[in-house]
Design an enzyme around this catalytic site. Structure first.
Site, PDB file in Angstrom:
ATOM      1  N   HIS A  36       0.817  -1.213   0.000  1.00  0.00           N
ATOM      2  CA  HIS A  36       0.000   0.000   0.000  1.00  0.00           C
ATOM      3  C   HIS A  36       0.852   1.266   0.000  1.00  0.00           C
ATOM      4  O   HIS A  36       1.579   1.529   0.956  1.00  0.00           O
ATOM      5  CB  HIS A  36      -0.907   0.016   1.236  1.00  0.00           C
ATOM      6  CG  HIS A  36      -2.029   0.990   1.136  1.00  0.00           C
ATOM      7  ND1 HIS A  36      -3.230   0.674   0.530  1.00  0.00           N
ATOM      8  CD2 HIS A  36      -2.147   2.275   1.530  1.00  0.00           C
ATOM      9  CE1 HIS A  36      -4.039   1.721   0.576  1.00  0.00           C
ATOM     10  NE2 HIS A  36      -3.405   2.709   1.179  1.00  0.00           N
ATOM     11  N   ASP A  38       0.428   5.505  -1.151  1.00  0.00           N
ATOM     12  CA  ASP A  38      -0.527   6.537  -1.558  1.00  0.00           C
ATOM     13  C   ASP A  38       0.072   7.621  -2.442  1.00  0.00           C
ATOM     14  O   ASP A  38      -0.492   8.720  -2.522  1.00  0.00           O
ATOM     15  CB  ASP A  38      -1.149   7.184  -0.311  1.00  0.00           C
ATOM     16  CG  ASP A  38      -2.390   6.429   0.154  1.00  0.00           C
ATOM     17  OD1 ASP A  38      -3.325   6.295  -0.642  1.00  0.00           O
ATOM     18  OD2 ASP A  38      -2.407   5.973   1.312  1.00  0.00           O
ATOM     19  N   GLU A 141      -8.804   1.366  -2.714  1.00  0.00           N
ATOM     20  CA  GLU A 141      -8.943   1.465  -1.263  1.00  0.00           C
ATOM     21  C   GLU A 141     -10.303   2.012  -0.871  1.00  0.00           C
ATOM     22  O   GLU A 141     -10.489   3.214  -0.753  1.00  0.00           O
ATOM     23  CB  GLU A 141      -7.838   2.347  -0.662  1.00  0.00           C
ATOM     24  CG  GLU A 141      -7.899   2.357   0.867  1.00  0.00           C
ATOM     25  CD  GLU A 141      -6.808   3.177   1.515  1.00  0.00           C
ATOM     26  OE1 GLU A 141      -6.294   4.101   0.858  1.00  0.00           O
ATOM     27  OE2 GLU A 141      -6.488   2.902   2.678  1.00  0.00           O
ATOM     28  N   HIS A 168     -13.222   1.842   3.365  1.00  0.00           N
ATOM     29  CA  HIS A 168     -12.217   2.732   3.955  1.00  0.00           C
ATOM     30  C   HIS A 168     -12.763   3.049   5.345  1.00  0.00           C
ATOM     31  O   HIS A 168     -13.357   2.169   5.978  1.00  0.00           O
ATOM     32  CB  HIS A 168     -11.980   3.971   3.076  1.00  0.00           C
ATOM     33  CG  HIS A 168     -10.781   4.735   3.530  1.00  0.00           C
ATOM     34  ND1 HIS A 168     -10.861   5.942   4.189  1.00  0.00           N
ATOM     35  CD2 HIS A 168      -9.459   4.432   3.472  1.00  0.00           C
ATOM     36  CE1 HIS A 168      -9.637   6.338   4.515  1.00  0.00           C
ATOM     37  NE2 HIS A 168      -8.770   5.450   4.091  1.00  0.00           N
ATOM     38  N   HIS A 214      -8.867  -1.670   7.308  1.00  0.00           N
ATOM     39  CA  HIS A 214      -9.948  -0.674   7.465  1.00  0.00           C
ATOM     40  C   HIS A 214     -11.325  -1.267   7.776  1.00  0.00           C
ATOM     41  O   HIS A 214     -12.264  -0.498   7.990  1.00  0.00           O
ATOM     42  CB  HIS A 214     -10.097   0.222   6.228  1.00  0.00           C
ATOM     43  CG  HIS A 214      -9.061   1.289   6.098  1.00  0.00           C
ATOM     44  ND1 HIS A 214      -9.115   2.479   6.794  1.00  0.00           N
ATOM     45  CD2 HIS A 214      -7.936   1.349   5.341  1.00  0.00           C
ATOM     46  CE1 HIS A 214      -8.069   3.228   6.464  1.00  0.00           C
ATOM     47  NE2 HIS A 214      -7.322   2.560   5.590  1.00  0.00           N
ATOM     48  N   HIS A 235      -2.487  -3.056   4.639  1.00  0.00           N
ATOM     49  CA  HIS A 235      -1.710  -2.141   5.487  1.00  0.00           C
ATOM     50  C   HIS A 235      -2.330  -2.076   6.885  1.00  0.00           C
ATOM     51  O   HIS A 235      -3.025  -1.136   7.237  1.00  0.00           O
ATOM     52  CB  HIS A 235      -1.547  -0.751   4.853  1.00  0.00           C
ATOM     53  CG  HIS A 235      -2.827  -0.028   4.504  1.00  0.00           C
ATOM     54  ND1 HIS A 235      -3.791  -0.558   3.684  1.00  0.00           N
ATOM     55  CD2 HIS A 235      -3.279   1.202   4.857  1.00  0.00           C
ATOM     56  CE1 HIS A 235      -4.786   0.304   3.554  1.00  0.00           C
ATOM     57  NE2 HIS A 235      -4.510   1.382   4.254  1.00  0.00           N
ATOM     58  N   ASP A 304       2.246   2.045   3.905  1.00  0.00           N
ATOM     59  CA  ASP A 304       1.343   3.206   3.925  1.00  0.00           C
ATOM     60  C   ASP A 304       2.114   4.506   3.669  1.00  0.00           C
ATOM     61  O   ASP A 304       1.693   5.580   4.103  1.00  0.00           O
ATOM     62  CB  ASP A 304       0.567   3.287   5.250  1.00  0.00           C
ATOM     63  CG  ASP A 304      -0.845   3.834   5.071  1.00  0.00           C
ATOM     64  OD1 ASP A 304      -1.186   4.268   3.942  1.00  0.00           O
ATOM     65  OD2 ASP A 304      -1.604   3.859   6.050  1.00  0.00           O
TER      66      ASP A 304
HETATM   67 ZN    ZN Z   1      -5.590   3.213   4.437  1.00  0.00          ZN
END
Ligand code: ZN
Ligand code: NAG
Ligand code: NAG
Length: 410
Positions: A36, A38, A141, A168, A214, A235, A304
């Site tokens: 993961h 971003d 996600e 999420h 999540h 993650h 992350d």
């Molecule tokens: Zn996340």
């Protein structure tokens, strides 16, 4: 020699270098697959996805945890790029924003073909490894990205989605998120609703990994029970070391072990130490814990990076991965265990998911019931003309009743 106390600092320095060298030796043929990252969200926030902006040049990009030199220094060989759209887009422009984030990942691969190879299979990851490129995959996600539509889910699969995080940090109409377990959100589906169960079945049929980062514990357990293939936590860390509900409790780790699934550890300080500060050693503690409870085959990395504001001392950006691997070696992880955590475990899970895929099976068609859809700005095409199967069966019986009565009297 060991009694010569003045040698100790020297020994410490030499062994530090030894483990670091070993880490690099191992990572040269088994680079890390991270679950993961971003960066795509950063590209949206910083440049509104204008990759041709000079400042967006990924060779020199500053102020992020991720850029090309850092990926190289970190021996990143596979990356699930997070295709993320915040919860406040739910029931609004979530599908548009999801498509735009998929587009930015694909354009990244096109603009930097020497670095990234966009792939969508375990075989593709192996090809990228051989070519010395970063295998680039798409993880969506948040279940809100499918807008409660199996058709959207299938279209996202066609565009390369290879994992879907079921929620999420918000419930969808069909799955509960982790904030239900903190009390900040009301339970809505008590795990997965019947439609949520159809989503899981369809993900299995397509060969998309189910991601349980999540989600609420009830959703974790439902998905682990229902899925015909192993699942991942892309993650998440260990709850018993830091009691954040984003982390995985030990009883679920037990199920992870039984289902030969995978927990890719999150480096966010607040999920590592439950405070604003954390260290690389504490991340290694999480890796040790998951290994002890669920087995070495259940361990992976989902840093992350570029999705969090605070990272541990020693793991400040993606270039630091070899230091973490050195620490695992120092803690007596075997070379095989380390190679598993780096890439082997994810490849094993992905291959099992690909094996369960069966596109000859009929797709799931039954839509979510109209009264479970939220949002006032929706049209109702399809629903008004063709009531759901359940309603139709009722209607059918109702309309047949007079006919049956007539037949009876004849
Ligand atoms: Zn996340
Ligand atoms: C990014 O910058 C490097 C070095 O300054 C340059 O060689 C490269 O062409 C640039 N890449 C793109 C896609 O603009
Ligand atoms: C690693 O193994 C060595 C030799 O068996 C042992 O002396 C050492 O205490 C172990 N270290 C850890 C952290 O378990």
């Amino acid at each position: 020699m060991w009694t010569r106390w003045w040698l100790w600092p020297l020994v410490a320095v030499c062994t530090a270098d030894f483990f670091r060298d070993e880490a690099e030796r191992i990572m040269r043929d088994t680079p890390v697959i991270d679950g993961h990252n971003d960066l795509p969200w950063q590209l949206l926030e910083m440049f509104n996805n204008r990759l041709q902006d000079e400042r967006a040049n990924l060779s020199t990009l500053a102020g992020t945890h991720t850029n090309i030199p850092k990926l190289r220094a970190g021996f990143i060989g596979g990356q699930f790029w997070s295709v993320y759209t915040p919860c406040d887009t739910q029931n609004k422009d979530t599908v548009r924003r999801t498509l735009e984030q998929i587009d930015v990942v694909q354009r990244m691969c096109q603009m930097y073909p020497d670095t990234f190879l966009c792939v969508s299979s375990s075989e593709g990851i192996r090809t990228a490894f051989r070519e010395g490129k970063v295998a680039s995959l798409i993880g969506v996600e948040g279940g809100h990205s499918i807008d409660s539509s199996l058709g959207v889910l299938r279209a996202l699969y066609q565009l390369g989605m290879r994992y879907l995080t079921l929620t999420h940090s918000c419930n969808t109409p069909w799955a509960d998120n982790w904030l239900v377990d903190t009390g900040d959100s009301d339970a809505h589906s008590q795990g997965l609703s019947p439609f949520g169960q159809r989503v899981v079945k369809e993900l299995n049929r397509l060969g998309v990994m189910i991601d349980l980062a999540h989600v609420s514990v009830a959703t974790m357990k439902d998905a682990l029970r229902l899925s015909r293939a192993p699942v991942i936590f892309s993650h998440s860390s260990a709850y018993s070391l830091c009691t954040s509900r984003r982390n995985v409790p030990d009883d679920v780790l037990q199920l992870v072990k039984e289902r030969e699934s995978l927990v890719m550890v999150n480096f966010y300080n607040n999920y590592v130490s439950c405070t604003n500060e954390a260290t690389l050693f504490q991340v290694a503690d999480h890796l040790d814990h998951i290994k002890n409870v669920a087995g070495a085959g259940a361990v992976g990395f989902g840093g992350d990076f570029d999705g969090v504001s605070r990272l541990p001392e020693g793991l400040e950006d993606v270039s630091k991965y070899p230091d973490l691997i050195a620490e695992l070696l120092r803690r007596n992880w075997t070379e095989a265990e380390v190679r598993g955590a780096l890439a082997g475990n994810l490849l094993r899970v992905f291959e099992a998911v690909e094996k369960v895929r069966d596109l000859t099976q009929a797709p799931e068609e039954e839509p979510i019931p109209l009264d479970e859809l939220e949002g006032s700005c929706r049209t109702q095409y399809g629903y008004s003309g063709a009531p759901s199967l359940y309603h139709r069966q009722g209607l059918l019986l109702a309309s047949l009743a007079p006919l049956l009565l007539c037949l009876w009297f004849l």
